[in-house]
Design a protein around this motif. Structure first.
Motif, PDB file in Angstrom:
ATOM      1  N   MET A 249      -3.244   5.997   4.437  1.00 35.75           N
ATOM      2  CA  MET A 249      -2.981   4.557   4.566  1.00 35.75           C
ATOM      3  C   MET A 249      -2.160   4.271   5.815  1.00 35.75           C
ATOM      4  O   MET A 249      -2.382   3.269   6.500  1.00 35.75           O
ATOM      5  CB  MET A 249      -2.282   4.008   3.321  1.00 35.75           C
ATOM      6  CG  MET A 249      -3.072   4.164   2.049  1.00 35.75           C
ATOM      7  SD  MET A 249      -4.811   3.667   2.188  1.00 35.75           S
ATOM      8  CE  MET A 249      -5.534   4.693   0.911  1.00 35.75           C
TER       9      MET A 249
ATOM     10  N   THR B  29       0.843  -1.189   0.000  1.00 38.22           N
ATOM     11  CA  THR B  29       0.000   0.000   0.000  1.00 38.22           C
ATOM     12  C   THR B  29       0.879   1.241   0.000  1.00 38.22           C
ATOM     13  O   THR B  29       2.098   1.140  -0.007  1.00 38.22           O
ATOM     14  CB  THR B  29      -0.982  -0.005   1.198  1.00 38.22           C
ATOM     15  OG1 THR B  29      -1.944   1.038   1.015  1.00 38.22           O
ATOM     16  CG2 THR B  29      -0.282   0.159   2.538  1.00 38.22           C
TER      17      THR B  29
ATOM     18  N   ARG C 241      -2.596  -3.099  -3.029  1.00 36.28           N
ATOM     19  CA  ARG C 241      -3.633  -2.522  -2.168  1.00 36.28           C
ATOM     20  C   ARG C 241      -4.541  -3.617  -1.604  1.00 36.28           C
ATOM     21  O   ARG C 241      -4.590  -4.716  -2.122  1.00 36.28           O
ATOM     22  CB  ARG C 241      -4.444  -1.435  -2.858  1.00 36.28           C
ATOM     23  CG  ARG C 241      -3.592  -0.276  -3.371  1.00 36.28           C
ATOM     24  CD  ARG C 241      -4.417   0.955  -3.656  1.00 36.28           C
ATOM     25  NE  ARG C 241      -3.593   2.076  -4.063  1.00 36.28           N
ATOM     26  CZ  ARG C 241      -2.918   2.862  -3.235  1.00 36.28           C
ATOM     27  NH1 ARG C 241      -2.973   2.662  -1.940  1.00 36.28           N
ATOM     28  NH2 ARG C 241      -2.195   3.860  -3.700  1.00 36.28           N
TER      29      ARG C 241
ATOM     30  N   THR D 209      -2.511  10.611   0.503  1.00 29.41           N
ATOM     31  CA  THR D 209      -2.913   9.207   0.397  1.00 29.41           C
ATOM     32  C   THR D 209      -2.006   8.339   1.264  1.00 29.41           C
ATOM     33  O   THR D 209      -2.482   7.473   1.999  1.00 29.41           O
ATOM     34  CB  THR D 209      -2.876   8.726  -1.071  1.00 29.41           C
ATOM     35  OG1 THR D 209      -3.738   9.556  -1.848  1.00 29.41           O
ATOM     36  CG2 THR D 209      -3.311   7.278  -1.183  1.00 29.41           C
TER      37      THR D 209
ATOM     38  N   TYR E 249      -9.259   5.564   1.219  1.00 29.25           N
ATOM     39  CA  TYR E 249      -9.703   6.367   0.079  1.00 29.25           C
ATOM     40  C   TYR E 249     -10.923   7.214   0.451  1.00 29.25           C
ATOM     41  O   TYR E 249     -10.955   8.420   0.184  1.00 29.25           O
ATOM     42  CB  TYR E 249     -10.017   5.462  -1.116  1.00 29.25           C
ATOM     43  CG  TYR E 249     -10.641   6.195  -2.269  1.00 29.25           C
ATOM     44  CD1 TYR E 249      -9.874   7.011  -3.094  1.00 29.25           C
ATOM     45  CD2 TYR E 249     -12.007   6.102  -2.525  1.00 29.25           C
ATOM     46  CE1 TYR E 249     -10.443   7.709  -4.145  1.00 29.25           C
ATOM     47  CE2 TYR E 249     -12.586   6.799  -3.582  1.00 29.25           C
ATOM     48  CZ  TYR E 249     -11.802   7.601  -4.381  1.00 29.25           C
ATOM     49  OH  TYR E 249     -12.379   8.300  -5.412  1.00 29.25           O
TER      50      TYR E 249
ATOM     51  N   ASP F 275      -7.535  -0.097   2.170  1.00 21.61           N
ATOM     52  CA  ASP F 275      -7.288   1.034   1.278  1.00 21.61           C
ATOM     53  C   ASP F 275      -8.585   1.730   0.891  1.00 21.61           C
ATOM     54  O   ASP F 275      -8.595   2.943   0.651  1.00 21.61           O
ATOM     55  CB  ASP F 275      -6.564   0.574   0.006  1.00 21.61           C
ATOM     56  CG  ASP F 275      -5.085   0.368   0.233  1.00 21.61           C
ATOM     57  OD1 ASP F 275      -4.311   1.261  -0.143  1.00 21.61           O
ATOM     58  OD2 ASP F 275      -4.704  -0.675   0.783  1.00 21.61           O
TER      59      ASP F 275
END
Length: 180
Positions: A147, A10, A85, A143, A93, A89
């Motif tokens: 994560m 990830t 991913r 992002t 997101y 995830d």
């Protein structure tokens, strides 16, 4: 089989995850490609609505479905499967997009488990955009941060990938799971 079976890569976009997945596949390891890229390709082909720039919630639902399917397919694998991913995830997101995380998505991220999670740090020197990756470097950083927050929330310890050539990253991942 002993040892980790389901291994997630990830991190932010443009950090070398897909290149590492491709290197793993080239060395005969089972892999699962990134759901988001496949969804974008197909939705663009049919002029669909499930695109991150049209309907982020619908895009997330399709990603969740693909991640669940990929996780289930791994049951039949002889060895480890490397995922570009994973289910958490999708939570990351939605959080990144300031969208609510539906209870079923939260439940899936809690219940669908992986054995190891590697996180690719933001790496400006290799970052690039393309037809499917429209995010800029700032969004790549956000992002990564999402994560880095979401996976531990679901009980995962993150293993940071080194900023190194693909061959070195490949050796690092394989050695790390061999030691597990």
């Amino acid at each position: 089989m002993s040892g980790p079976r389901r291994i997630v890569l990830t991190g932010g976009p443009g950090s070398g995850k897909t290149s590492l997945i491709e290197a793993l596949a080239a060395t005969d390891h089972a892999t699962s490609p990134e759901a988001g890229r496949a969804i974008i390709r197909r939705q663009r082909m049919i002029e669909g609505e499930a695109l991150p720039w049209r309907d982020r919630a619908l895009f997330a639902e399709l990603m969740l479905d693909r991640e669940l399917e990929a996780h289930a397919r791994a049951d039949g694998a002889d060895g480890p499967v490397f995922f570009d991913r994973g289910v958490p995830d999708v939570v990351g997101y939605l959080t990144l997009c300031d969208l609510p995380v539906p209870a079923h998505v939260e439940r899936a991220a809690h219940d669908v488990r992986y054995d190891r999670v590697f996180i690719a740090p933001v790496w400006p020197e290799i970052f690039g955009q393309d037809a499917e990756r429209r995010q800029d470097l700032d969004e790549a950083r956000r992002t990564f941060d999402a994560m880095a927050e979401v996976y531990p929330r679901f009980g995962y310890d993150l293993i940071e990938l080194p900023k190194a050539p693909v061959t070195e990253r490949l050796a690092f991942v394989l050695e790390t799971i061999r030691e597990a």
